[in-house]
Design a protein around this motif. Structure first.
Motif, mmCIF file in Angstrom:
data_model
loop_
_atom_site.group_PDB
_atom_site.id
_atom_site.type_symbol
_atom_site.label_atom_id
_atom_site.label_comp_id
_atom_site.label_asym_id
_atom_site.label_seq_id
_atom_site.Cartn_x
_atom_site.Cartn_y
_atom_site.Cartn_z
ATOM 1 N N GLY A 93 0.818 -1.216 0.000
ATOM 2 C CA GLY A 93 0.000 0.000 0.000
ATOM 3 C C GLY A 93 0.845 1.257 0.000
ATOM 4 O O GLY A 93 0.586 2.201 -0.750
ATOM 5 N N LEU A 94 1.878 1.272 0.828
ATOM 6 C CA LEU A 94 2.738 2.458 0.897
ATOM 7 C C LEU A 94 3.608 2.603 -0.353
ATOM 8 O O LEU A 94 3.877 3.718 -0.799
ATOM 9 C CB LEU A 94 3.602 2.420 2.157
ATOM 10 C CG LEU A 94 2.837 2.627 3.465
ATOM 11 C CD1 LEU A 94 3.771 2.458 4.656
ATOM 12 C CD2 LEU A 94 2.148 3.979 3.499
ATOM 13 N N PHE A 95 4.048 1.484 -0.924
ATOM 14 C CA PHE A 95 4.841 1.543 -2.152
ATOM 15 C C PHE A 95 4.042 2.214 -3.266
ATOM 16 O O PHE A 95 4.576 3.007 -4.043
ATOM 17 C CB PHE A 95 5.270 0.128 -2.565
ATOM 18 C CG PHE A 95 6.067 0.095 -3.831
ATOM 19 C CD1 PHE A 95 7.413 0.430 -3.828
ATOM 20 C CD2 PHE A 95 5.474 -0.269 -5.034
ATOM 21 C CE1 PHE A 95 8.162 0.410 -5.003
ATOM 22 C CE2 PHE A 95 6.213 -0.293 -6.211
ATOM 23 C CZ PHE A 95 7.554 0.046 -6.195
ATOM 24 N N ASN A 96 2.754 1.905 -3.331
ATOM 25 C CA ASN A 96 1.895 2.439 -4.390
ATOM 26 C C ASN A 96 1.226 3.759 -4.014
ATOM 27 O O ASN A 96 0.563 4.361 -4.859
ATOM 28 C CB ASN A 96 0.824 1.417 -4.768
ATOM 29 C CG ASN A 96 1.423 0.209 -5.461
ATOM 30 O OD1 ASN A 96 2.205 0.340 -6.400
ATOM 31 N ND2 ASN A 96 1.084 -0.973 -4.987
ATOM 32 N N SER A 102 9.216 10.399 3.362
ATOM 33 C CA SER A 102 9.209 10.583 4.814
ATOM 34 C C SER A 102 7.866 10.169 5.421
ATOM 35 O O SER A 102 7.824 9.621 6.520
ATOM 36 C CB SER A 102 9.528 12.034 5.178
ATOM 37 O OG SER A 102 8.565 12.904 4.612
ATOM 38 N N GLU A 103 6.767 10.412 4.704
ATOM 39 C CA GLU A 103 5.451 9.983 5.192
ATOM 40 C C GLU A 103 5.347 8.458 5.200
ATOM 41 O O GLU A 103 4.807 7.873 6.139
ATOM 42 C CB GLU A 103 4.335 10.570 4.329
ATOM 43 C CG GLU A 103 4.143 12.058 4.468
ATOM 44 C CD GLU A 103 3.098 12.584 3.526
ATOM 45 O OE1 GLU A 103 2.031 13.008 4.020
ATOM 46 O OE2 GLU A 103 3.342 12.550 2.299
ATOM 47 N N LYS A 104 5.863 7.845 4.173
ATOM 48 C CA LYS A 104 5.854 6.380 4.107
ATOM 49 C C LYS A 104 6.656 5.794 5.267
ATOM 50 O O LYS A 104 6.217 4.847 5.919
ATOM 51 C CB LYS A 104 6.413 5.895 2.772
ATOM 52 C CG LYS A 104 5.530 6.237 1.590
ATOM 53 C CD LYS A 104 6.156 5.799 0.280
ATOM 54 C CE LYS A 104 5.271 6.164 -0.894
ATOM 55 N NZ LYS A 104 5.779 5.667 -2.174
ATOM 56 N N GLY A 105 7.810 6.368 5.528
ATOM 57 C CA GLY A 105 8.626 5.916 6.653
ATOM 58 C C GLY A 105 7.916 6.125 7.982
ATOM 59 O O GLY A 105 8.001 5.276 8.879
#
Length: 153
Positions: A93-96, A102-105
């Motif tokens: 989900g985060l990859f796409n 930084s938000e994904k992390g």
């Protein structure tokens, strides 16, 4: 099974609760403030709820096996699969997602901190309950063995 369980220290109990609450709160606040569609927010919310449940179930089932409680292979496998599926779905989900790196992390770290906190809190609760039950039993055994016999006069 003969096993020695240490009472969790107040510092570890507090740190566990802080990890759980800080991770879950940060994740949910970040999700609330995110510029995402409602269905995306729902996806990530369900992932953390499922992840928390899966991680607590996995910790419990591993502990059950260590204590000699019968555990079916299918449930043991489902617990491991559930944790792996949650982490995999979060990663996909985060990859796409159309988010800054930084938000994904941030979401990954808050998610993992929440899972760690949930496992640690559940372990502490189980350890304290185990010790409470055994101390109660030991106290009752000690009391009944040291009471004077009831003699009729």
């Amino acid at each position: 099974m003969n096993q020695y369980i240490n009472k969790p220290t107040p510092a570890f109990v507090a740190a566990s609760w802080v990890a759980l609450l800080a991770g879950a709160a940060a994740y949910c606040i970040g999700l609330f403030n995110a510029d995402m569609l409602l269905n995306e927010k729902g996806y990530y919310l369900i992932l953390i709820l499922y992840g928390l449940f899966a991680s607590v179930s996995l910790q419990k089932i591993i502990r059950d096996k260590l204590e000699g409680t019968h555990v079916t292979h299918i449930y043991y496998g489902l617990c491991w699969a559930s944790v792996a599926i949650c982490i995999f779905l979060l990663a996909i989900g985060l990859f796409n997602a159309n988010l800054a790196l930084s938000e994904k992390g941030f979401y990954i770290m808050a998610f993992l901190l929440s899972l760690f906190g949930a496992v640690a809190v559940q372990k502490n609760i189980r350890d304290m309950e185990y010790l409470r039950q055994h101390n109660k039993t030991d106290h009752l055994e000690l009391t009944s063995s040291t009471l004077p016999e009831n003699k009729e006069h």
